[in-house]
Design a protein around this motif. Sequence first.
Motif, PDB file in Angstrom:
ATOM      1  N   GLU A   1       0.834  -1.212   0.000  1.00 48.76           N
ATOM      2  CA  GLU A   1       0.000   0.000   0.000  1.00 48.76           C
ATOM      3  C   GLU A   1       0.866   1.260   0.000  1.00 48.76           C
ATOM      4  O   GLU A   1       0.556   2.227  -0.704  1.00 48.76           O
ATOM      5  N   ARG A   2       1.952   1.222   0.768  1.00 48.10           N
ATOM      6  CA  ARG A   2       2.865   2.378   0.763  1.00 48.10           C
ATOM      7  C   ARG A   2       3.490   2.564  -0.618  1.00 48.10           C
ATOM      8  O   ARG A   2       3.679   3.684  -1.088  1.00 48.10           O
ATOM      9  N   LEU A   3       3.807   1.440  -1.260  1.00 48.09           N
ATOM     10  CA  LEU A   3       4.389   1.515  -2.605  1.00 48.09           C
ATOM     11  C   LEU A   3       3.408   2.135  -3.598  1.00 48.09           C
ATOM     12  O   LEU A   3       3.781   3.007  -4.386  1.00 48.09           O
ATOM     13  N   ALA A   4       2.163   1.652  -3.560  1.00 46.76           N
ATOM     14  CA  ALA A   4       1.152   2.168  -4.502  1.00 46.76           C
ATOM     15  C   ALA A   4       1.013   3.679  -4.338  1.00 46.76           C
ATOM     16  O   ALA A   4       0.964   4.431  -5.321  1.00 46.76           O
ATOM     17  N   GLU A   5       1.003   4.147  -3.094  1.00 47.09           N
ATOM     18  CA  GLU A   5       0.935   5.591  -2.838  1.00 47.09           C
ATOM     19  C   GLU A   5       2.169   6.291  -3.364  1.00 47.09           C
ATOM     20  O   GLU A   5       2.079   7.388  -3.924  1.00 47.09           O
ATOM     21  N   GLY A   6       3.331   5.669  -3.173  1.00 50.64           N
ATOM     22  CA  GLY A   6       4.581   6.264  -3.649  1.00 50.64           C
ATOM     23  C   GLY A   6       4.580   6.445  -5.160  1.00 50.64           C
ATOM     24  O   GLY A   6       5.010   7.483  -5.673  1.00 50.64           O
ATOM     25  N   PHE A   7       4.089   5.453  -5.893  1.00 52.47           N
ATOM     26  CA  PHE A   7       4.042   5.572  -7.357  1.00 52.47           C
ATOM     27  C   PHE A   7       3.044   6.646  -7.790  1.00 52.47           C
ATOM     28  O   PHE A   7       3.304   7.392  -8.734  1.00 52.47           O
ATOM     29  N   ARG A   8       1.904   6.731  -7.095  1.00 54.32           N
ATOM     30  CA  ARG A   8       0.936   7.786  -7.450  1.00 54.32           C
ATOM     31  C   ARG A   8       1.545   9.167  -7.216  1.00 54.32           C
ATOM     32  O   ARG A   8       1.339  10.092  -8.006  1.00 54.32           O
ATOM     33  N   ALA A   9       2.320   9.284  -6.131  1.00 53.90           N
ATOM     34  CA  ALA A   9       2.955  10.581  -5.829  1.00 53.90           C
ATOM     35  C   ALA A   9       3.965  10.965  -6.911  1.00 53.90           C
ATOM     36  O   ALA A   9       4.133  12.143  -7.220  1.00 53.90           O
ATOM     37  N   LEU A  10       4.629   9.963  -7.513  1.00 53.57           N
ATOM     38  CA  LEU A  10       5.601  10.262  -8.571  1.00 53.57           C
ATOM     39  C   LEU A  10       4.933  10.897  -9.783  1.00 53.57           C
ATOM     40  O   LEU A  10       5.519  11.756 -10.449  1.00 53.57           O
ATOM     41  N   ALA A  11       3.722  10.437 -10.080  1.00 56.42           N
ATOM     42  CA  ALA A  11       2.994  11.004 -11.225  1.00 56.42           C
ATOM     43  C   ALA A  11       2.729  12.483 -10.984  1.00 56.42           C
ATOM     44  O   ALA A  11       2.745  13.293 -11.922  1.00 56.42           O
ATOM     45  N   ALA A  12       2.511  12.855  -9.729  1.00 55.43           N
ATOM     46  CA  ALA A  12       2.293  14.276  -9.406  1.00 55.43           C
ATOM     47  C   ALA A  12       3.623  15.032  -9.427  1.00 55.43           C
ATOM     48  O   ALA A  12       3.682  16.199  -9.828  1.00 55.43           O
ATOM     49  N   GLU A  13       4.710  14.352  -9.020  1.00 54.18           N
ATOM     50  CA  GLU A  13       6.020  15.007  -8.955  1.00 54.18           C
ATOM     51  C   GLU A  13       6.605  15.248 -10.356  1.00 54.18           C
ATOM     52  O   GLU A  13       7.283  16.247 -10.574  1.00 54.18           O
ATOM     53  N   TYR A  14       6.364  14.300 -11.265  1.00 51.54           N
ATOM     54  CA  TYR A  14       6.895  14.414 -12.633  1.00 51.54           C
ATOM     55  C   TYR A  14       5.761  14.363 -13.654  1.00 51.54           C
ATOM     56  O   TYR A  14       5.652  13.397 -14.420  1.00 51.54           O
ATOM     57  N   PRO A  15       4.909  15.394 -13.673  1.00 51.60           N
ATOM     58  CA  PRO A  15       3.703  15.324 -14.508  1.00 51.60           C
ATOM     59  C   PRO A  15       3.990  15.216 -16.012  1.00 51.60           C
ATOM     60  O   PRO A  15       3.168  14.685 -16.756  1.00 51.60           O
ATOM     61  N   ASP A  16       5.144  15.708 -16.464  1.00 56.70           N
ATOM     62  CA  ASP A  16       5.433  15.662 -17.908  1.00 56.70           C
ATOM     63  C   ASP A  16       5.956  14.305 -18.354  1.00 56.70           C
ATOM     64  O   ASP A  16       5.978  13.996 -19.538  1.00 56.70           O
ATOM     65  N   ARG A  17       6.408  13.503 -17.408  1.00 54.95           N
ATOM     66  CA  ARG A  17       7.037  12.225 -17.769  1.00 54.95           C
ATOM     67  C   ARG A  17       6.234  11.011 -17.317  1.00 54.95           C
ATOM     68  O   ARG A  17       6.103  10.043 -18.064  1.00 54.95           O
ATOM     69  N   VAL A  18       5.722  11.054 -16.092  1.00 49.80           N
ATOM     70  CA  VAL A  18       5.107   9.859 -15.494  1.00 49.80           C
ATOM     71  C   VAL A  18       3.592   9.873 -15.714  1.00 49.80           C
ATOM     72  O   VAL A  18       2.915  10.827 -15.346  1.00 49.80           O
ATOM     73  N   ILE A  19       3.106   8.803 -16.325  1.00 49.75           N
ATOM     74  CA  ILE A  19       1.675   8.708 -16.648  1.00 49.75           C
ATOM     75  C   ILE A  19       1.079   7.537 -15.882  1.00 49.75           C
ATOM     76  O   ILE A  19       1.556   6.402 -15.979  1.00 49.75           O
TER      77      ILE A  19
END
Length: 198
Positions: free
Chosen positions: A161-179
Amino acid sequence: MLISFEGIDGSGKTTQARYLAEALRAEGRDVLLTREPGGSPGAEEIRRLLVEGAGERWSPETECLLFTAARRDHLERSIRPALAEGRVVITDRFADSTRVYQGAARGDLRPMVDRLHTLMIGVEPDRTFVIDVEPATGLARGAARGGTEDRFESLGLQFQERLAEGFRALAAEYPDRVILIDGSGSPDQVAARVRAAL
Ligand code: TYD
């Protein structure tokens, strides 16, 4: 172009990496499909140290160094040469896995992860697809698959669950790259979402 697929254990990212590679090859592109940890002979040897054995076998810091060593070899021996030949490189996991697994989920090591990345890797994929599934779904798929590479899966549902949240946060951190890609439904449905996004 360098494309990475990311997600929690059992998210289906490996299948999606393969589907995209096959689709691009069918269009006449030269594709290298590769994976981490691994993707070169040396990095595959380091992989065995990382994915087998007890969950607490390595400290988070040591783990980080091993993943970075494997990535450096993968980059030198496989990724860079392929990109230089004009090939499309699709990798099943890359630096975002270290950011999330070591940097977010296992202690607050993100600053160290970032510094190591800058020092030793220094490249980001052109596009990263995070295959987003519910942690319980991912864990059940992983358990169904069996095998000996279960060191991270053995850390349990809360960890996933912590991992899933971490990956979702990356999409917000790198909006131009991470989809973020909805990973529910059949593999073909998920592949269609990836293709549309690409
Ligand atoms: P992987 O082979 O992708 O496993 P799976 O197909 O089950 O998702 O990766 C092996 C494990 O290594 C996986 O649990 C994620 C973990 N990992 C990290 O913790 N950090 C990293 O930098 C990488 C690349 C993988």
